[in-house]
Every structure is written in structure tokens, then in C-alpha cells.
Scaffold this motif. Structure first.
Motif, short mmCIF file in Angstrom:
data_model
loop_
_atom_site.label_atom_id
_atom_site.label_comp_id
_atom_site.label_asym_id
_atom_site.label_seq_id
_atom_site.Cartn_x
_atom_site.Cartn_y
_atom_site.Cartn_z
N ASP A 32 70.24 -2.83 -7.72
CA ASP A 32 70.33 -3.42 -6.39
C ASP A 32 71.36 -4.54 -6.42
O ASP A 32 71.44 -5.29 -7.39
CB ASP A 32 68.94 -3.95 -6.00
CG ASP A 32 68.94 -4.67 -4.67
OD1 ASP A 32 69.26 -5.88 -4.65
OD2 ASP A 32 68.64 -4.04 -3.66
N GLY A 33 72.14 -4.66 -5.35
CA GLY A 33 73.18 -5.66 -5.31
C GLY A 33 72.68 -7.08 -5.40
O GLY A 33 73.23 -7.91 -6.13
N LEU A 34 71.62 -7.40 -4.69
CA LEU A 34 71.07 -8.76 -4.72
C LEU A 34 70.52 -9.09 -6.11
O LEU A 34 70.70 -10.20 -6.61
CB LEU A 34 69.96 -8.90 -3.67
CG LEU A 34 70.44 -9.00 -2.22
CD1 LEU A 34 69.25 -8.92 -1.27
CD2 LEU A 34 71.23 -10.28 -2.00
N GLU A 35 69.87 -8.10 -6.72
CA GLU A 35 69.35 -8.31 -8.07
C GLU A 35 70.50 -8.48 -9.06
O GLU A 35 70.43 -9.29 -9.98
CB GLU A 35 68.47 -7.13 -8.47
CG GLU A 35 67.72 -7.36 -9.77
CD GLU A 35 66.80 -6.20 -10.13
OE1 GLU A 35 66.18 -6.26 -11.20
OE2 GLU A 35 66.73 -5.23 -9.34
N GLY A 36 71.58 -7.71 -8.84
CA GLY A 36 72.74 -7.83 -9.71
C GLY A 36 73.38 -9.20 -9.60
O GLY A 36 73.78 -9.80 -10.60
N LEU A 37 73.48 -9.71 -8.38
CA LEU A 37 74.05 -11.04 -8.16
C LEU A 37 73.21 -12.11 -8.86
O LEU A 37 73.73 -13.00 -9.53
CB LEU A 37 74.11 -11.33 -6.66
CG LEU A 37 74.64 -12.71 -6.26
CD1 LEU A 37 76.09 -12.90 -6.71
CD2 LEU A 37 74.53 -12.90 -4.74
N HIS A 38 71.90 -11.98 -8.72
CA HIS A 38 70.99 -12.95 -9.37
C HIS A 38 71.13 -12.88 -10.88
O HIS A 38 71.25 -13.92 -11.55
CB HIS A 38 69.55 -12.66 -8.96
CG HIS A 38 68.53 -13.48 -9.69
ND1 HIS A 38 68.30 -14.80 -9.41
CD2 HIS A 38 67.71 -13.16 -10.74
CE1 HIS A 38 67.37 -15.27 -10.22
NE2 HIS A 38 67.00 -14.30 -11.04
N ASP A 51 78.95 -1.17 -9.16
CA ASP A 51 79.16 -0.14 -8.15
C ASP A 51 79.42 -0.81 -6.81
O ASP A 51 78.98 -1.94 -6.57
CB ASP A 51 77.92 0.76 -8.06
CG ASP A 51 78.15 1.97 -7.19
OD1 ASP A 51 79.31 2.43 -7.08
OD2 ASP A 51 77.18 2.47 -6.58
N ILE A 52 80.14 -0.14 -5.92
CA ILE A 52 80.42 -0.72 -4.60
C ILE A 52 79.30 -0.42 -3.61
O ILE A 52 78.80 -1.31 -2.93
CB ILE A 52 81.77 -0.20 -4.05
CG1 ILE A 52 82.91 -0.83 -4.85
CG2 ILE A 52 81.91 -0.55 -2.57
CD1 ILE A 52 84.29 -0.38 -4.41
N MET A 53 78.85 0.84 -3.56
CA MET A 53 77.81 1.22 -2.59
C MET A 53 76.44 0.96 -3.20
O MET A 53 75.91 1.76 -3.96
CB MET A 53 77.97 2.70 -2.22
CG MET A 53 79.34 3.04 -1.65
SD MET A 53 79.77 2.06 -0.18
CE MET A 53 78.61 2.76 1.00
N LEU A 54 75.86 -0.20 -2.85
CA LEU A 54 74.59 -0.63 -3.42
C LEU A 54 73.61 -1.03 -2.32
O LEU A 54 74.03 -1.56 -1.29
CB LEU A 54 74.79 -1.84 -4.34
CG LEU A 54 75.54 -1.62 -5.66
CD1 LEU A 54 75.94 -2.96 -6.24
CD2 LEU A 54 74.67 -0.85 -6.64
N PRO A 55 72.31 -0.83 -2.54
CA PRO A 55 71.33 -1.37 -1.59
C PRO A 55 71.26 -2.89 -1.74
O PRO A 55 71.58 -3.44 -2.79
CB PRO A 55 70.02 -0.71 -2.03
CG PRO A 55 70.22 -0.39 -3.48
CD PRO A 55 71.69 -0.05 -3.62
N GLY A 56 70.84 -3.56 -0.69
CA GLY A 56 70.66 -5.01 -0.74
C GLY A 56 71.94 -5.77 -0.44
O GLY A 56 71.98 -6.58 0.49
N MET A 57 72.99 -5.52 -1.20
CA MET A 57 74.29 -6.16 -1.01
C MET A 57 75.33 -5.29 -1.68
O MET A 57 75.15 -4.87 -2.83
CB MET A 57 74.29 -7.57 -1.63
CG MET A 57 75.64 -8.29 -1.55
SD MET A 57 75.62 -9.91 -2.39
CE MET A 57 74.70 -10.89 -1.20
N ARG A 61 80.69 -7.69 -1.78
CA ARG A 61 80.09 -8.98 -1.52
C ARG A 61 79.55 -9.63 -2.79
O ARG A 61 79.63 -10.85 -2.96
CB ARG A 61 78.97 -8.84 -0.48
CG ARG A 61 79.46 -8.54 0.93
CD ARG A 61 78.31 -8.52 1.90
NE ARG A 61 77.63 -9.81 1.94
CZ ARG A 61 76.38 -9.97 2.40
NH1 ARG A 61 75.70 -8.93 2.86
NH2 ARG A 61 75.83 -11.16 2.41
N VAL A 62 78.98 -8.81 -3.68
CA VAL A 62 78.51 -9.34 -4.96
C VAL A 62 79.67 -9.98 -5.71
O VAL A 62 79.59 -11.11 -6.20
CB VAL A 62 77.87 -8.24 -5.83
CG1 VAL A 62 77.56 -8.77 -7.23
CG2 VAL A 62 76.59 -7.71 -5.18
N CYS A 63 80.78 -9.26 -5.77
CA CYS A 63 81.96 -9.73 -6.49
C CYS A 63 82.51 -11.02 -5.87
O CYS A 63 82.76 -12.01 -6.57
CB CYS A 63 83.03 -8.65 -6.50
SG CYS A 63 84.51 -9.08 -7.43
#
Length: 220
Positions: A32-38, A51-57, A61-63
Motif C-alpha cells: 500500500d502506498g501509505l504504508e510504503g511512505l510510512h 510501483d506507481i499504481m498503488l492503493p492508498g497513495m 505522490r509517495v516519491c
């Protein structure tokens, strides 16, 4: 070296994790994008595969959020989208490289190694400390010109010491970069690997600095 994979295709994420682990990387996986950011903000990673197409974010945006926060971890973006504008957007948000699915694992591994080598002290693919040579690209080690066979994990521990040859590297720092966040075993595992490296490379090559960590000596 520690890698974070942020990929919602679980089969692909597992395949990449297995492959990179076999190469000696410590690999964490989130979907998940939000989890990846955290996760990227909480731990010290040497590379993020995003990955670019992620749930959450999404990956863009993560990058961009990581870069805005001053996090300069190398980022390799993965996407099923194809086109120069998609690639440009990924690079414009702060990614260091871009790979379109489907891709060859051999190519991905080469990109991963190249990005890791570029960072900081790891810019050179060949590290030297006295009579010791550590070739990060070929994953080869030699002492006095003679090849020394190491397992993937032994190489990873030695690589951390060689990256900071002459300096003290703590046990915690080695654990952080060589074992993934799910590791809950005895932290003294580092001592086991250091002992094995001393046996294979020579007892005087790695010094113990009591209460601080280990130092790879730079004298011949």
C-alpha cells in the motif's frame, strides 16, 4: 543492503523479494502506498522499489512526499504504464530510475545494483581495504589477490564494513542494513557472521571495538 518493495501485485512482490534475498539483500515488502511512505520514513533503506499504481497513495505522490521531506533514498519506479510522458512524470517527482512492466529480472537486478553503487560511499563498485578487495558489482571478494568464497549474507555483512573501512560500524547498523524488519532473532547473529568472516579472511582484518561495534582495518 536493505531494500523496500512497495508493490500491490503480491505475486510479483514475493518473486522480487525472493530473488533479491537470494542475492544477499535484506528485503521488506508492503502493498500500500501509505504504508510504503510510512515504512520508508521510519527505516534506513538503501533502495526503494516503488510501483506507481498503488492503493492508498500512488507511487508519484509517495516519491514526491519522500523528496519533500528530504529523504534522498534511491527510488526505482515500476509501472505497467508505457510512454515517455509517464517516465518523465516519474523522474520529475524525484525517482532515480524507471522500469516498465513486464521487465526482465536480470535487468531489474542490474538497475538495483547500479543505483545502490551510486549512493554516497558506494559510488565505486570496487571497495578496497589494505589487501582486501570487495567487488560489489560482481559480488566477489579477494584477499592478497586470492578469491574468497562467501555466502550472500556473509558478503552483505562484509560490504557494510567495507563501505566504512577504518570506521566503527555498530551491530545495530549492520542489523538494520543486512536483516529485514521482520527479523526477531538474537542480535548476536552479527557476531556469528563476523567470526566466520575472520576465519575466512584472516583474524586480524576485523577488529572488535568493545561497546561500539566492528572496524575493518585499512592497513595491508
Amino acid at each position: 543492503m536493505r531494500v523496500l518493495i512497495v508493490e500491490d501485485e503480491r505475486r510479483l512482490a514475493l518473486s522480487l523479494a525472493k530473488g533479491l534475498t537470494a542475492e544477499g539483500f535484506a528485503v521488506d515488502v508492503v502493498h500500500d502506498g501509505l504504508e510504503g511512505l510510512h515504512q520508508a520514513g521510519q527505516s534506513a533503506y538503501d533502495l526503494v522499489i516503488l510501483d506507481i499504481m498503488l492503493p492508498g497513495m500512488n507511487g508519484y505522490r509517495v516519491c514526491s512526499t519522500l523528496r519533500a521531506a528530504g529523504n534522498d533514498v534511491p527510488i526505482l519506479m515500476l509501472t505497467a504504464k508505457d510512454g515517455e510522458y509517464d517516465e518523465a512524470e516519474g523522474l520529475d517527482t524525484g525517482a532515480d530510475d524507471y522500469l516498465t512492466k513486464p521487465f526482465s529480472y536480470v535487468v531489474l537486478l542490474a538497475r538495483v545494483r547500479a543505483l545502490v553503487r551510486r549512493r554516497g560511499q558506494g559510488a565505486s563498485p570496487v571497495l578496497r581495504a589494505g589487501s582486501l578487495t570487495v567487488d560489489r558489482g560482481a559480488r566477489r571478494v579477494a584477499r592478497d589477490g586470492a578469491a574468497v568464497a562467501l555466502t550472500a549474507k556473509e558478503f552483505a555483512v562484509l560490504e557494510q564494513l567495507a563501505l566504512r573501512a577504518g570506521d566503527v560500524v555498530s551491530k545495530a547498523e549492520i542489523l538494520e542494513h543486512v536483516w529485514d524488519f521482520a527479523y526477531e532473532g538474537d542480535p548476536n547473529i552479527v557476531e556469528v557472521y563476523v567470526s566466520t568472516l575472520r576465519r575466512k579472511l584472516g583474524a586480524g582484518l576485523i577488529e572488535t571495538v568493545r561497546g561500539a561495534g566492528y572496524r575493518l582495518v585499512t592497513r595491508a
